[in-house]
Design a protein around this motif. Sequence first.
Motif, PDB file in Angstrom:
ATOM      1  N   ASN A 110       0.865   3.908 -10.091  1.00 30.34           N
ATOM      2  CA  ASN A 110       1.556   3.468  -9.172  1.00 30.34           C
ATOM      3  C   ASN A 110       2.137   4.659  -8.270  1.00 30.34           C
ATOM      4  N   TRP A 143      -3.860   2.905  -7.200  1.00 28.78           N
ATOM      5  CA  TRP A 143      -3.489   1.492  -6.825  1.00 28.78           C
ATOM      6  C   TRP A 143      -4.197   0.728  -7.602  1.00 28.78           C
ATOM      7  N   ALA A 157       1.023  -2.773  -2.278  1.00 28.05           N
ATOM      8  CA  ALA A 157      -0.240  -2.048  -2.454  1.00 28.05           C
ATOM      9  C   ALA A 157      -1.459  -2.756  -2.480  1.00 28.05           C
TER      10      ALA A 157
END
Length: 173
Positions: A110, A143, A157
């Motif tokens: 992330n 992501w 995301a």
Amino acid sequence: MPRSQRNDNFIDKSFTVMADLILKLLPTSYTAKQAFAYYRDGMSAQADGEYAEALANYEEALTLENDPRDRSFILYNMGLIYASNGDHDKALELYHQALELNPSMPQSLNNIAVIYHYLGEQAQEAGKSEEADSYFDKAADYWQRAIRLAPNNYIEAQNWLKTTGRAKLDAFF
């Protein structure tokens, strides 16, 4: 004096007492216990915004820690410091090192995506649309990998992937 012995905060003192008890009771090596103490002091310094002190503690923990999983969390926390100070190249390097040791670390994935997204926005503002698209594609890739590991996380995301058409999988939507 170690940072853990200087804490004035009741919660920090309580955590330190519990951590020290666990360390004394765990059947682990002296070196592993030292590594954890440096890691704990690094986290405390980081929480207080004392980044130089935190990095020094994390570096010492890395010299002592042998467990790849534990090393990955040390590297990850170091990456957080460099990212917050704007050193994206160093942060990316540390996040990638953490992933080499622990591929199942969605928070590193992330954070890599966040940096690439930020760099994409910067490139876009500078009128470099091809460079921006490249960074956005990298962000999307990381992501998606993070979401595969933690499907209930990274909702923003997931929405960005969907709204930008960069989602390659619908499995997490």
